[in-house]
Design a protein around this motif. Structure first.
Motif, PDB file in Angstrom:
ATOM      1  N   GLU A   5     -61.755  -9.332 -33.153  1.00 17.39           N
ATOM      2  CA  GLU A   5     -62.762  -9.177 -34.195  1.00 17.39           C
ATOM      3  C   GLU A   5     -64.029  -8.666 -33.540  1.00 17.39           C
ATOM      4  O   GLU A   5     -64.372  -9.068 -32.434  1.00 17.39           O
ATOM      5  CB  GLU A   5     -63.026 -10.506 -34.901  1.00 17.39           C
ATOM      6  CG  GLU A   5     -64.001 -10.381 -36.064  1.00 17.39           C
ATOM      7  CD  GLU A   5     -63.994 -11.604 -36.959  1.00 17.39           C
ATOM      8  OE1 GLU A   5     -62.932 -11.894 -37.559  1.00 17.39           O
ATOM      9  OE2 GLU A   5     -65.029 -12.273 -37.052  1.00 17.39           O
ATOM     10  N   CYS A  56     -68.277  -7.659 -34.345  1.00  7.95           N
ATOM     11  CA  CYS A  56     -69.398  -7.953 -35.228  1.00  7.95           C
ATOM     12  C   CYS A  56     -70.559  -7.049 -34.828  1.00  7.95           C
ATOM     13  O   CYS A  56     -70.798  -6.830 -33.644  1.00  7.95           O
ATOM     14  CB  CYS A  56     -69.795  -9.425 -35.086  1.00  7.95           C
ATOM     15  SG  CYS A  56     -71.052  -9.951 -36.267  1.00  7.95           S
ATOM     16  N   ARG A  76     -68.292  -7.547 -39.991  1.00  6.71           N
ATOM     17  CA  ARG A  76     -67.238  -8.194 -39.206  1.00  6.71           C
ATOM     18  C   ARG A  76     -65.971  -7.393 -39.450  1.00  6.71           C
ATOM     19  O   ARG A  76     -65.611  -7.141 -40.602  1.00  6.71           O
ATOM     20  CB  ARG A  76     -67.041  -9.643 -39.626  1.00  6.71           C
ATOM     21  CG  ARG A  76     -68.141 -10.545 -39.137  1.00  6.71           C
ATOM     22  CD  ARG A  76     -67.879 -12.034 -39.364  1.00  6.71           C
ATOM     23  NE  ARG A  76     -66.591 -12.355 -39.899  1.00  6.71           N
ATOM     24  CZ  ARG A  76     -66.392 -12.959 -41.091  1.00  6.71           C
ATOM     25  NH1 ARG A  76     -67.410 -13.294 -41.848  1.00  6.71           N
ATOM     26  NH2 ARG A  76     -65.186 -13.247 -41.502  1.00  6.71           N
ATOM     27  N   VAL A 108     -59.504  -5.527 -41.520  1.00  8.83           N
ATOM     28  CA  VAL A 108     -60.269  -6.062 -42.649  1.00  8.83           C
ATOM     29  C   VAL A 108     -61.739  -6.043 -42.241  1.00  8.83           C
ATOM     30  O   VAL A 108     -62.140  -6.759 -41.318  1.00  8.83           O
ATOM     31  CB  VAL A 108     -59.836  -7.494 -43.017  1.00  8.83           C
ATOM     32  CG1 VAL A 108     -60.690  -8.033 -44.159  1.00  8.83           C
ATOM     33  CG2 VAL A 108     -58.358  -7.543 -43.370  1.00  8.83           C
ATOM     34  N   THR A 136     -65.608  -6.659 -43.337  1.00  3.26           N
ATOM     35  CA  THR A 136     -66.441  -7.390 -44.297  1.00  3.26           C
ATOM     36  C   THR A 136     -67.896  -7.059 -44.021  1.00  3.26           C
ATOM     37  O   THR A 136     -68.414  -7.353 -42.943  1.00  3.26           O
ATOM     38  CB  THR A 136     -66.218  -8.913 -44.175  1.00  3.26           C
ATOM     39  OG1 THR A 136     -64.827  -9.198 -44.309  1.00  3.26           O
ATOM     40  CG2 THR A 136     -67.009  -9.656 -45.245  1.00  3.26           C
ATOM     41  N   SER A 147     -71.707  -7.830 -44.992  1.00  7.12           N
ATOM     42  CA  SER A 147     -72.421  -8.982 -45.538  1.00  7.12           C
ATOM     43  C   SER A 147     -73.927  -8.812 -45.354  1.00  7.12           C
ATOM     44  O   SER A 147     -74.381  -8.045 -44.505  1.00  7.12           O
ATOM     45  CB  SER A 147     -71.992 -10.270 -44.826  1.00  7.12           C
ATOM     46  OG  SER A 147     -70.611 -10.510 -44.962  1.00  7.12           O
ATOM     47  N   PRO A 189     -70.571 -10.430 -50.210  1.00 10.61           N
ATOM     48  CA  PRO A 189     -69.774  -9.711 -49.211  1.00 10.61           C
ATOM     49  C   PRO A 189     -68.893  -8.648 -49.876  1.00 10.61           C
ATOM     50  O   PRO A 189     -68.411  -8.821 -50.993  1.00 10.61           O
ATOM     51  CB  PRO A 189     -68.921 -10.802 -48.573  1.00 10.61           C
ATOM     52  CG  PRO A 189     -69.663 -12.068 -48.821  1.00 10.61           C
ATOM     53  CD  PRO A 189     -70.351 -11.863 -50.146  1.00 10.61           C
ATOM     54  N   ARG A 190     -68.694  -7.554 -49.144  1.00  8.18           N
ATOM     55  CA  ARG A 190     -67.853  -6.463 -49.626  1.00  8.18           C
ATOM     56  C   ARG A 190     -66.785  -6.226 -48.574  1.00  8.18           C
ATOM     57  O   ARG A 190     -67.089  -6.131 -47.376  1.00  8.18           O
ATOM     58  CB  ARG A 190     -68.707  -5.216 -49.835  1.00  8.18           C
ATOM     59  CG  ARG A 190     -68.021  -4.088 -50.530  1.00  8.18           C
ATOM     60  CD  ARG A 190     -69.037  -3.026 -50.975  1.00  8.18           C
ATOM     61  NE  ARG A 190     -70.008  -2.689 -49.933  1.00  8.18           N
ATOM     62  CZ  ARG A 190     -69.799  -1.792 -48.985  1.00  8.18           C
ATOM     63  NH1 ARG A 190     -68.647  -1.139 -48.933  1.00  8.18           N
ATOM     64  NH2 ARG A 190     -70.727  -1.546 -48.086  1.00  8.18           N
ATOM     65  N   ILE A 191     -65.526  -6.139 -49.007  1.00  7.79           N
ATOM     66  CA  ILE A 191     -64.387  -6.020 -48.076  1.00  7.79           C
ATOM     67  C   ILE A 191     -63.729  -4.661 -48.217  1.00  7.79           C
ATOM     68  O   ILE A 191     -63.491  -4.180 -49.324  1.00  7.79           O
ATOM     69  CB  ILE A 191     -63.368  -7.148 -48.335  1.00  7.79           C
ATOM     70  CG1 ILE A 191     -64.044  -8.505 -48.051  1.00  7.79           C
ATOM     71  CG2 ILE A 191     -62.116  -6.964 -47.479  1.00  7.79           C
ATOM     72  CD1 ILE A 191     -63.200  -9.700 -48.413  1.00  7.79           C
ATOM     73  N   THR A 240     -60.317  -2.615 -46.452  1.00 11.99           N
ATOM     74  CA  THR A 240     -59.136  -2.740 -45.604  1.00 11.99           C
ATOM     75  C   THR A 240     -58.607  -1.359 -45.242  1.00 11.99           C
ATOM     76  O   THR A 240     -58.720  -0.417 -46.026  1.00 11.99           O
ATOM     77  CB  THR A 240     -58.024  -3.557 -46.275  1.00 11.99           C
ATOM     78  OG1 THR A 240     -57.654  -2.921 -47.491  1.00 11.99           O
ATOM     79  CG2 THR A 240     -58.482  -4.979 -46.565  1.00 11.99           C
TER      80      THR A 240
END
Length: 130
Positions: A60, A62, A71, A115, A117, A119, A125-127, A129
Motif C-alpha cells: 500500500e 500513501c 491510499r 484499490v 481511495t 480522502s 472518500p472516493r474509490i 479500482t
C-alpha cells in the motif's frame, strides 16, 4: 488510473508500505509510470523493499497533497521486460546513473487488483479500482 498517476506525480514523494515478517516497513518513493495501461513503480532488486515484495506482494502506498490524500492498495507484480524498465528510466533520466534497463538490479512493478481511495477532511472518500 490516470487520476492516481497525476496525483502521485504532483506529490513528487509518496510512501510505500510493505511487510517484513510481522513488521510493517514504510519508505519514501518517487517513481511512478504508466506503461501498457498499468501503473508502475521502480526500485532495485538488491534493496530490502524488493525482497519484502517478493515474499509478500501485497503493498500500500500513501501520498498527501493540498489537504487530500491517496491510499493505493494492491498486489505488486514484477515485470522483467527491458521495454518496461526502459520506459520507466526514460521518464526518470536521473536514475540512469544508477540503473539500466539491461541490468539485473533494475526492478519495475505494476499494481494488480488496485484499490485507490482519495480522502480529505471535507469530502466523502472516493474509490477507484483498476
Amino acid at each position: 488510473m490516470k487520476e492516481v498517476y497525476d496525483f502521485l506525480k504532483e506529490c513528487g514523494t509518496y510512501y510505500l508500505a510493505t511487510v517484513e515478517g510481522d513488521q510493517p516497513r514504510v519508505r519514501p518513493f518517487g517513481t511512478v509510470d504508466i506503461f501498457e495501461d498499468k501503473l508502475y513503480i521502480q526500485t532495485g532488486k538488491v534493496k530490502d523493499v524488493s525482497k519484502q515484495i517478493q515474499k509478500n506482494p501485497k503493498a500500500e502506498l500513501c501520498a498527501f497533497n493540498e489537504g487530500k490524500w491517496l491510499r493505493l492498495a494492491g498486489t505488486l507484480v514484477r515485470d522483467d521486460r527491458v521495454e518496461a524498465k526502459a520506459h520507466m528510466l526514460d521518464n526518470y533520466p536521473n536514475l540512469k546513473a544508477m540503473y539500466s534497463a539491461e541490468d539485473d538490479n533494475t526492478e519495475v512493478l505494476y499494481f494488480k487488483d488496485a484499490v485507490a481511495t482519495f480522502s480529505s477532511f471535507t469530502e466523502e472518500p472516493r474509490i477507484i479500482t483498476f
